[in-house]
Design a protein around this motif. Structure first.
Motif, short mmCIF file in Angstrom:
data_model
loop_
_atom_site.label_atom_id
_atom_site.label_comp_id
_atom_site.label_asym_id
_atom_site.label_seq_id
_atom_site.Cartn_x
_atom_site.Cartn_y
_atom_site.Cartn_z
N LEU A 6 42.18 -26.44 46.24
CA LEU A 6 40.95 -25.69 46.53
C LEU A 6 41.26 -24.24 46.84
O LEU A 6 40.43 -23.35 46.59
CB LEU A 6 40.21 -26.33 47.71
CG LEU A 6 39.60 -27.72 47.49
CD1 LEU A 6 39.04 -28.26 48.80
CD2 LEU A 6 38.50 -27.66 46.43
N VAL A 37 40.60 -21.48 44.26
CA VAL A 37 39.25 -21.11 43.81
C VAL A 37 38.80 -19.85 44.56
O VAL A 37 38.93 -19.78 45.79
CB VAL A 37 38.25 -22.26 44.07
CG1 VAL A 37 36.87 -21.90 43.52
CG2 VAL A 37 38.74 -23.56 43.47
N ASP A 38 38.28 -18.89 43.82
CA ASP A 38 37.77 -17.66 44.44
C ASP A 38 36.40 -17.95 45.06
O ASP A 38 35.43 -18.18 44.35
CB ASP A 38 37.67 -16.57 43.38
CG ASP A 38 37.14 -15.25 43.97
OD1 ASP A 38 36.91 -15.20 45.20
OD2 ASP A 38 36.95 -14.31 43.19
N THR A 39 36.34 -17.94 46.37
CA THR A 39 35.07 -18.24 47.05
C THR A 39 34.61 -17.05 47.90
O THR A 39 33.80 -17.23 48.82
CB THR A 39 35.20 -19.48 47.96
OG1 THR A 39 36.33 -19.30 48.83
CG2 THR A 39 35.41 -20.74 47.15
N VAL A 59 30.88 -16.53 48.90
CA VAL A 59 30.11 -17.72 48.55
C VAL A 59 29.72 -18.44 49.84
O VAL A 59 30.56 -18.73 50.68
CB VAL A 59 30.93 -18.67 47.65
CG1 VAL A 59 30.15 -19.95 47.36
CG2 VAL A 59 31.31 -17.98 46.35
N ALA A 60 28.42 -18.73 49.99
CA ALA A 60 27.96 -19.43 51.20
C ALA A 60 28.39 -20.89 51.12
O ALA A 60 28.43 -21.49 50.05
CB ALA A 60 26.44 -19.33 51.29
N ALA A 61 28.72 -21.46 52.27
CA ALA A 61 29.04 -22.88 52.33
C ALA A 61 27.76 -23.70 52.25
O ALA A 61 26.74 -23.31 52.81
CB ALA A 61 29.79 -23.20 53.62
N THR A 62 27.82 -24.81 51.53
CA THR A 62 26.66 -25.70 51.44
C THR A 62 26.39 -26.33 52.81
O THR A 62 27.32 -26.80 53.46
CB THR A 62 26.93 -26.83 50.43
OG1 THR A 62 27.10 -26.25 49.14
CG2 THR A 62 25.77 -27.83 50.39
N HIS A 95 22.90 -28.16 53.30
CA HIS A 95 22.12 -29.28 52.75
C HIS A 95 22.07 -29.04 51.24
O HIS A 95 21.88 -27.90 50.81
CB HIS A 95 20.71 -29.26 53.35
CG HIS A 95 19.84 -30.41 52.93
ND1 HIS A 95 19.34 -30.54 51.65
CD2 HIS A 95 19.36 -31.47 53.62
CE1 HIS A 95 18.60 -31.64 51.58
NE2 HIS A 95 18.60 -32.22 52.77
N PRO A 96 22.26 -30.09 50.42
CA PRO A 96 22.30 -29.87 48.97
C PRO A 96 21.09 -29.13 48.40
O PRO A 96 21.20 -28.47 47.39
CB PRO A 96 22.39 -31.29 48.41
CG PRO A 96 22.97 -32.11 49.51
CD PRO A 96 22.52 -31.47 50.80
N HIS A 97 19.94 -29.26 49.04
CA HIS A 97 18.76 -28.57 48.49
C HIS A 97 18.26 -27.48 49.43
O HIS A 97 17.10 -27.09 49.35
CB HIS A 97 17.64 -29.57 48.21
CG HIS A 97 18.10 -30.75 47.43
ND1 HIS A 97 18.74 -30.62 46.21
CD2 HIS A 97 18.07 -32.07 47.69
CE1 HIS A 97 19.06 -31.82 45.77
NE2 HIS A 97 18.69 -32.71 46.65
N ALA A 114 17.25 -27.61 52.20
CA ALA A 114 16.06 -28.01 52.94
C ALA A 114 16.24 -27.69 54.42
O ALA A 114 17.32 -27.82 54.97
CB ALA A 114 15.82 -29.52 52.75
N MET A 119 15.95 -28.31 58.34
CA MET A 119 15.96 -29.50 59.17
C MET A 119 14.72 -29.46 60.06
O MET A 119 14.60 -28.60 60.94
CB MET A 119 17.21 -29.52 60.04
CG MET A 119 18.47 -29.81 59.25
SD MET A 119 18.52 -31.52 58.70
CE MET A 119 20.12 -31.55 57.90
N PRO A 120 13.78 -30.35 59.85
CA PRO A 120 12.55 -30.30 60.64
C PRO A 120 12.78 -30.79 62.07
O PRO A 120 13.67 -31.60 62.32
CB PRO A 120 11.61 -31.25 59.90
CG PRO A 120 12.52 -32.20 59.21
CD PRO A 120 13.82 -31.49 58.93
#
Lengths: 492, 92
Positions: free
Chosen positions: B38, B41-43, B46-49, B51-53, B55, B57-58
């Motif tokens: 890893l 890889v040029d990151t 790049v923001a870290a994930t 939530h995959p979408h 979304a 958190m309510p």
């Protein structure tokens, strides 16, 4: 009947040709006859199954049929159920009885389904072969010397040998799609956030998702329709997700004008030649059905396994810290003090693969290494997501092999964890990106089934269901059944 | 990379026998060696994930929604007494 689809059984129930009790008895007889050879089920309560079926017949007579009325569905041992044990195929949860039902179990009950029992799996869903189960390995109905894939191998084997017409699995890095592929059935991992994770024993919370394992694409849609939807008690289940018309998506059965992406990174040297040939032939068939095949690239594919084997074990090490032998779970004999109780109970309760993953995660999250491993992996994950977003600007869906190889022999990869991890090379990126993925049968390699994987944009399960339904109706791969488990003369 | 597997195991509150440590140590080094790719890889930027979408958190309303189910929830516990979880003595 045993190899009928859910929707066929539904039609026969609606027409009064059979009853839920008769259907349940058919599959209970199949389980009694064949489970010893497969070890697909780890818990069955015959009387409870028949009682549910009887109640379903009564419900139909008095109030009419609900969406899954009287249909038998087995569930992986990872779903909490108030009835019977929930053990996640781990010694640490031996004889655990959950005090509540998982949200999806409640949904299945509300839809009228008859829950058949608990299916075998890799311990805590950590594995690709269902060999790490505390209840012993599960076997592939197409060749009982071979693994059924994993981690939802028990659900896959049970459906493939018609011990149940359908089952639920969970998929963290391919655990629905890979076993579906190597046992010749259909499996759908919905978009992350589509299905509530409450009451599903957690492995890696940002990746886990439950979904159906079935004989047909339409059956997968029927079950997904019943279990999908926002659950306020799962903060990661998405509230405003667009909801497709699940069944209409399968009825369309058209590929005319559909753009199918073929990523070059998923057709590589080292994969099984027959697997490659079967998937290439499937794409040719899609072309004949009116689709356009578009060559695409997902450039960060080769880093997906590495990112996954940081993220999933890190989340697992956090999730599995709850097994402290205080509130539930195995406790060692005569602990000297609190630390002795924790460390010895966990050593005795967890199997070696689970320990490997917990240790990998604990290392990746430990002081001084967090940025280099966990943070870096989550950044690579973002790049993998972007690959898909770019690709879906050009194509409607993506098609790939589900697994680079067909089912391998039991014991073949247990000595080398890293080789086992590479079994999921074609399924993992889909979890990292949170996308829907479906595997369906598309041929054979050496007498063992080969799976075709469809990947769709987030929330567009309807697109992959349409593509898969069209392919299914034009071929007969989904109708193949393993000879050793063909219905005997007396079976209904 | 050489990893002190016993130290990591203690962080994870797992006692390893010497045989287990001898087997798991090299395997852990192999796995970490594999994921080290890893780094190539040029990151940058790049923001870290999270939530995959992406979304949000309510937050739910701060209201009691559960009934008292203490008996049912304590039923799977290894050892309870008078509604309390029993563990080895932690204070002298």
């Amino acid at each position: 009947m045993p190899y009928s689809s859910l929707s066929d059984i539904q039609t026969r129930l609606e027409n009064g040709e059979t009853t839920a009790v008769a259907v349940a008895q058919t599959y209970l007889d199949r389980i009694a006859a064949h489970n010893d050879a497969l070890n697909a089920f780890v818990h069955i309560d015959t009387e409870h199954v028949l009682a549910q079926a009887k109640a379903s017949d009564a419900h139909r007579a008095e109030h009419g049929a609900r969406p899954l009325e009287g249909l038998p569905i087995a569930v992986k041992d990872i779903f909490c159920t108030q009835d019977g044990p929930t053990q996640c195929c781990s010694k640490i949860l031996k004889d655990f009885h959950a005090p509540y039902d998982a949200h999806v179990i409640t949904k299945l009950k509300e839809a009228g389904a008859v829950l058949v029992g608990k299916t075998n799996m890799d311990e805590f869903a950590m594995g690709s072969s269902t060999e790490t189960s505390a209840f012993g390995p599960c076997r592939n109905p197409w060749n009982t010397d071979c693994i059924p894939g994993g981690s939802s191998g028990g659900s896959a084997a049970a459906v493939a040998a018609a011990l149940t017409p359908a089952a639920l699995g969970t998929d963290t890095g391919g655990s629905i799609r890979q076993p579906a592929a190597v046992t010749g059935i259909t499996g759908l991992k919905p978009t992350y956030g589509r299905v509530s994770r409450r009451g599903i024993i957690a492995f890696a919370s940002s990746l886990d998702q439950a979904g159906p394992m079935t004989r047909t694409v339409k059956d997968a849609a029927m079950i997904t329709a019943a279990i999908a939807g926002h659950d306020p008690a799962d903060a990661t289940s998405v509230a405003d997700a667009p909801m497709p018309d699940w069944l209409a998506a399968c009825d369309a059965q058209s590929m005319q004008g559909m753009k199918i992406g073929k990523p070059k990174e998923y057709f590589v040297d080292g994969m099984d030649a027959d697997v490659r040939a079967a998937v290439e032939a499937a794409l040719k068939q899609c072309e004949a059905l009116g689709a356009e095949i578009v060559d695409i690239s997902l450039p960060h594919t080769d880093k997906a396994v590495a990112a996954y084997y940081v993220i999933a074990p890190s989340e697992a090490s956090a999730n599995l810290s709850r097994y402290d032998s205080v509130r539930y779970g195995h406790r060692c004999d005569d602990p000297e003090d609190l630390l002795d109780m924790y460390t010895r109970s966990r050593d005795e309760g967890f199997g070696s693969e689970v320990k490997r993953r917990i240790l990998t995660g604990a290392f990746a999250l430990s002081s001084g290494y967090y940025d280099a491993y966990y943070l870096k992996a989550q950044q690579v994950r973002t790049l993998i997501q972007r690959d898909f977003i770019e690709a879906f600007k050009q194509v409607d869906v993506i098609a790939t092999p589900t697994s680079p190889v067909p089912a391998f022999k039991l014991g073949e990869k247990t000595d080398d964890p890293l080789t086992m991890y590479l079994s999921d090379i074609f399924t993992i990126a889909v979890n990292l990106a949170g996308l829907p993925g479906l595997s369906q049968p598309c041929g054979f390699s050496g007498g063992l089934p080969v799976g075709l994987q469809w990947i769709g944009p987030a929330w567009r399960e309807d697109l992959i269901l349409s593509a898969a339904a069209a392919y299914e109706s034009a071929t007969d791969w989904s109708k193949q059944t393993p000879e050793q488990f063909s219905p005997a003369g007396g079976d209904a | 990379m050489n990893i002190d597997v016993q130290k990591v195991a203690m962080l994870a509150r797992i006692r390893l026998t010497d045989e287990e440590a001898a087997e798991l140590g090299p395997q852990l080094s192999n796995i970490i060696g594999y994921v080290e790719q890893l780094a190539s890889v040029d990151t940058d930027g790049v923001a870290a994930t999270a939530h995959p979408h992406d979304a949000a958190m309510p937050l739910r309303a701060d209201a009691v929604t559960n009934s008292n189910r203490r008996d049912a929830l304590q039923q799977p516990a290894p050892k309870i007494e008078s509604g309390l979880y029993v563990v080895p003595k932690v204070v002298e």
